[in-house]
Design a protein around this motif. Structure first.
Motif, PDB file in Angstrom:
ATOM      1  N   LEU A 184      37.149   6.047  39.979  1.00  0.00           N
ATOM      2  CA  LEU A 184      35.995   5.166  40.021  1.00  0.00           C
ATOM      3  C   LEU A 184      34.868   5.849  39.259  1.00  0.00           C
ATOM      4  O   LEU A 184      34.626   7.043  39.439  1.00  0.00           O
ATOM      5  N   LEU A 185      34.195   5.080  38.400  1.00  0.00           N
ATOM      6  CA  LEU A 185      33.123   5.604  37.576  1.00  0.00           C
ATOM      7  C   LEU A 185      31.924   4.671  37.697  1.00  0.00           C
ATOM      8  O   LEU A 185      32.080   3.449  37.693  1.00  0.00           O
ATOM      9  N   GLY A 186      30.728   5.258  37.802  1.00  0.00           N
ATOM     10  CA  GLY A 186      29.513   4.456  37.882  1.00  0.00           C
ATOM     11  C   GLY A 186      28.420   5.005  36.994  1.00  0.00           C
ATOM     12  O   GLY A 186      28.307   6.224  36.810  1.00  0.00           O
ATOM     13  N   TRP A 187      27.603   4.118  36.405  1.00  0.00           N
ATOM     14  CA  TRP A 187      26.497   4.515  35.542  1.00  0.00           C
ATOM     15  C   TRP A 187      25.321   3.581  35.809  1.00  0.00           C
ATOM     16  O   TRP A 187      25.437   2.669  36.632  1.00  0.00           O
ATOM     17  N   PRO A 188      24.172   3.764  35.169  1.00  0.00           N
ATOM     18  CA  PRO A 188      22.981   2.999  35.555  1.00  0.00           C
ATOM     19  C   PRO A 188      23.081   1.487  35.432  1.00  0.00           C
ATOM     20  O   PRO A 188      22.297   0.772  36.062  1.00  0.00           O
ATOM     21  N   THR A 189      24.036   0.981  34.651  1.00  0.00           N
ATOM     22  CA  THR A 189      24.119  -0.467  34.448  1.00  0.00           C
ATOM     23  C   THR A 189      25.478  -1.064  34.793  1.00  0.00           C
ATOM     24  O   THR A 189      25.713  -2.245  34.528  1.00  0.00           O
ATOM     25  N   GLY A 190      26.394  -0.279  35.356  1.00  0.00           N
ATOM     26  CA  GLY A 190      27.702  -0.848  35.650  1.00  0.00           C
ATOM     27  C   GLY A 190      28.657   0.133  36.282  1.00  0.00           C
ATOM     28  O   GLY A 190      28.271   1.230  36.703  1.00  0.00           O
ATOM     29  N   SER A 191      29.913  -0.269  36.336  1.00  0.00           N
ATOM     30  CA  SER A 191      30.931   0.552  36.983  1.00  0.00           C
ATOM     31  C   SER A 191      32.300   0.185  36.448  1.00  0.00           C
ATOM     32  O   SER A 191      32.488  -0.851  35.791  1.00  0.00           O
ATOM     33  N   ALA A 192      33.270   1.027  36.754  1.00  0.00           N
ATOM     34  CA  ALA A 192      34.634   0.797  36.288  1.00  0.00           C
ATOM     35  C   ALA A 192      35.600   1.533  37.206  1.00  0.00           C
ATOM     36  O   ALA A 192      35.222   2.457  37.926  1.00  0.00           O
ATOM     37  N   GLY A 193      36.849   1.123  37.148  1.00  0.00           N
ATOM     38  CA  GLY A 193      37.892   1.810  37.897  1.00  0.00           C
ATOM     39  C   GLY A 193      39.151   1.888  37.060  1.00  0.00           C
ATOM     40  O   GLY A 193      39.338   1.109  36.122  1.00  0.00           O
ATOM     41  N   TRP A 194      40.013   2.844  37.390  1.00  0.00           N
ATOM     42  CA  TRP A 194      41.298   2.948  36.695  1.00  0.00           C
ATOM     43  C   TRP A 194      42.378   3.397  37.656  1.00  0.00           C
ATOM     44  O   TRP A 194      42.121   4.028  38.664  1.00  0.00           O
ATOM     45  N   TRP A 195      43.594   3.056  37.280  1.00  0.00           N
ATOM     46  CA  TRP A 195      44.767   3.351  38.102  1.00  0.00           C
ATOM     47  C   TRP A 195      45.880   3.731  37.143  1.00  0.00           C
ATOM     48  O   TRP A 195      46.270   2.937  36.287  1.00  0.00           O
ATOM     49  N   ASP A 196      46.357   4.970  37.248  1.00  0.00           N
ATOM     50  CA  ASP A 196      47.464   5.416  36.401  1.00  0.00           C
ATOM     51  C   ASP A 196      48.779   5.027  37.063  1.00  0.00           C
ATOM     52  O   ASP A 196      49.090   5.469  38.176  1.00  0.00           O
ATOM     53  N   ILE A 197      49.535   4.175  36.362  1.00  0.00           N
ATOM     54  CA  ILE A 197      50.732   3.548  36.921  1.00  0.00           C
ATOM     55  C   ILE A 197      51.920   3.782  35.993  1.00  0.00           C
ATOM     56  O   ILE A 197      51.799   4.428  34.956  1.00  0.00           O
ATOM     57  N   GLU A 198      53.063   3.234  36.367  1.00  0.00           N
ATOM     58  CA  GLU A 198      54.237   3.291  35.501  1.00  0.00           C
ATOM     59  C   GLU A 198      54.076   2.308  34.339  1.00  0.00           C
ATOM     60  O   GLU A 198      53.278   1.358  34.400  1.00  0.00           O
ATOM     61  N   ARG A 199      54.813   2.535  33.264  1.00  0.00           N
ATOM     62  CA  ARG A 199      54.823   1.588  32.150  1.00  0.00           C
ATOM     63  C   ARG A 199      55.648   0.368  32.552  1.00  0.00           C
ATOM     64  O   ARG A 199      56.870   0.439  32.638  1.00  0.00           O
ATOM     65  N   VAL A 200      54.968  -0.732  32.821  1.00  0.00           N
ATOM     66  CA  VAL A 200      55.655  -1.941  33.278  1.00  0.00           C
ATOM     67  C   VAL A 200      55.351  -3.148  32.396  1.00  0.00           C
ATOM     68  O   VAL A 200      55.982  -4.191  32.530  1.00  0.00           O
ATOM     69  N   GLY A 201      54.360  -3.022  31.502  1.00  0.00           N
ATOM     70  CA  GLY A 201      53.982  -4.130  30.643  1.00  0.00           C
ATOM     71  C   GLY A 201      52.828  -4.930  31.211  1.00  0.00           C
ATOM     72  O   GLY A 201      52.643  -5.031  32.427  1.00  0.00           O
ATOM     73  N   ALA A 202      52.044  -5.530  30.323  1.00  0.00           N
ATOM     74  CA  ALA A 202      50.843  -6.255  30.729  1.00  0.00           C
ATOM     75  C   ALA A 202      51.152  -7.464  31.594  1.00  0.00           C
ATOM     76  O   ALA A 202      50.416  -7.776  32.531  1.00  0.00           O
ATOM     77  N   ASP A 203      52.241  -8.164  31.304  1.00  0.00           N
ATOM     78  CA  ASP A 203      52.565  -9.363  32.084  1.00  0.00           C
ATOM     79  C   ASP A 203      52.867  -9.004  33.531  1.00  0.00           C
ATOM     80  O   ASP A 203      52.402  -9.674  34.470  1.00  0.00           O
ATOM     81  N   ALA A 204      53.636  -7.930  33.740  1.00  0.00           N
ATOM     82  CA  ALA A 204      53.981  -7.523  35.104  1.00  0.00           C
ATOM     83  C   ALA A 204      52.743  -7.068  35.870  1.00  0.00           C
ATOM     84  O   ALA A 204      52.615  -7.322  37.076  1.00  0.00           O
ATOM     85  N   VAL A 205      51.827  -6.397  35.197  1.00  0.00           N
ATOM     86  CA  VAL A 205      50.594  -5.925  35.831  1.00  0.00           C
ATOM     87  C   VAL A 205      49.760  -7.092  36.348  1.00  0.00           C
ATOM     88  O   VAL A 205      49.152  -7.025  37.428  1.00  0.00           O
ATOM     89  N   ARG A 206      49.727  -8.180  35.598  1.00  0.00           N
ATOM     90  CA  ARG A 206      48.863  -9.310  35.957  1.00  0.00           C
ATOM     91  C   ARG A 206      49.545 -10.317  36.887  1.00  0.00           C
ATOM     92  O   ARG A 206      48.864 -11.138  37.514  1.00  0.00           O
ATOM     93  N   ALA A 207      50.845 -10.242  36.980  1.00  0.00           N
ATOM     94  CA  ALA A 207      51.593 -11.271  37.714  1.00  0.00           C
ATOM     95  C   ALA A 207      51.173 -11.424  39.177  1.00  0.00           C
ATOM     96  O   ALA A 207      51.084 -12.556  39.672  1.00  0.00           O
TER      97      ALA A 207
END
Length: 338
Positions: A184-207
């Motif tokens: 999790l990352l935060g700065w004065p105007t926003g924020s973000a998050g990340w998750w290191d996962i297996e290579r599964v492809g964009a479609d599987a991630v969003r399904a």
């Protein structure tokens, strides 16, 4: 020395600024339009602070960032920032030929003597004593110069999101059982998050859908709930499979590669930006020391930087992991097991 910088990313712009402060006015070209920076989180580590200071922008970058883990002397381990904000600061006052692509290298025997370009005004030649390739992981100039590179797909993938929600911290990290990160990352105007996962492809991630993702991420990182509440579509999730770059040499007469074109590690290591900025700083100093000898400048740059970069490139993302061991619990797996 006539210098042409190919690529107006962070390393290319930092190099241009540092050279200009030493009396060298490089020609900077980039194939993209002005300001075409994809919004994303940015975490320049301390390894790049000297370069930002040398480029005259460290104070301005810190003004749009939050410090991560400042020491007793006030110097942080890294900065949490919006990428576009940092790039705007680096780009200010640096002339760049946008929409301009290198189509070939100019040569005199074995020496690179410039680049042939195609731009808004048509084709043309840009003579140079030194061409600097800052054109990324799949660097076209690296290939044109005959510099061999091993491109290796990292074992995992990187899933992230970004919002304009301001949270209560600059940084928080959860290590999964296999050592990969949920951050999790935060700065004065926003924020973000990340998750290191297996290579599964964009479609599987969003399904599974955005609601399922919000619940799963919050279980691992409860502090992310305010930022997660701003996610309403799977289109807000960014999935990347990471390519690492390994090169045995960084220059040929008249051309040198820096940053991701020379060495690239995944974002899990949190070092890519710092290493690229450090390259720019070292090359600017080397050019100033050898203003009439591009080869000597390149040899000096590589002699300084390769020992500094080698440990990070050798370890790659694995060097940033803290492995707890044991079977990976289902809640650390995305997409969820069927």
């Amino acid at each position: 020395m006539r210098v042409v910088i190919v690529g107006a990313g962070a390393a290319g712009l930092a190099l241009a600024r540092s050279l200009r402060r030493r009396g060298v006015a490089p020609e900077v070209i980039d194939r993209g339009p002005p300001g075409a920076w994809a919004p994303r989180p940015f975490m320049p580590p301390y390894q790049g602070f000297d370069a930002l200071e040398d480029a005259g922008v460290l104070a301005a970058v810190r003004a749009v960032s939050w410090d991560i883990a400042p020491r007793g002397d006030g110097i942080p381990v890294a900065l949490a920032a919006p990428f576009t904000g940092v790039m705007e600061i680096l780009a200010e006052g640096v002339p760049v030929r946008h929409g301009t692509e290198v189509t070939a290298l100019l040569r005199d025997g074995d020496r690179v003597t410039g680049v042939r370009v195609q731009g808004p005004d048509g084709p043309g030649d840009l003579p140079a004593d030194l061409v600097v390739a800052c054109d990324g992981v799949r660097s076209p100039l690296r290939g044109m110069a005959g510099i061999e590179a091993r491109l290796e797909l990292a074992e995992g993938a990187h899933l992230s999101f970004m919002t304009d929600v301001v949270i209560d911290r600059s940084f928080a990290l959860h290590y999964q059982s296999d050592g990969r990160q949920v951050g999790l990352l935060g700065w004065p105007t926003g924020s973000a998050g990340w998750w290191d996962i297996e290579r599964v492809g964009a479609d599987a991630v969003r399904a599974p859908g955005i609601e399922a993702f919000r619940r799963a991420f919050a279980r691992l990182h409860p502090a992310a709930e305010p930022a997660l509440a701003a996610l309403h579509s799977v289109d807000q999730l960014a999935y990347r499979e990471i390519t690492e770059v390994h090169t045995d040499r960084w220059w040929v007469p008249g051309l040198v590669v820096i940053g991701d074109a020379a060495h690239a590690v995944g974002p899990e290591a949190g070092l890519g930006a710092g290493l690229g900025l450090g390259d720019a700083h070292a090359l600017a100093i080397a050019v100033a020391q050898h203003p009439d000898d591009a080869d000597a400048a390149c040899a000096t740059y590589e002699a300084w930087r390769r020992p500094a970069v080698a440990p990070y490139v050798t370890l790659g993302a694995a060097g940033a992991r803290i492995v707890r061991g044991g079977a990976k619990p289902p809640e650390e797996i995305w997409p969820p097991p069927a």
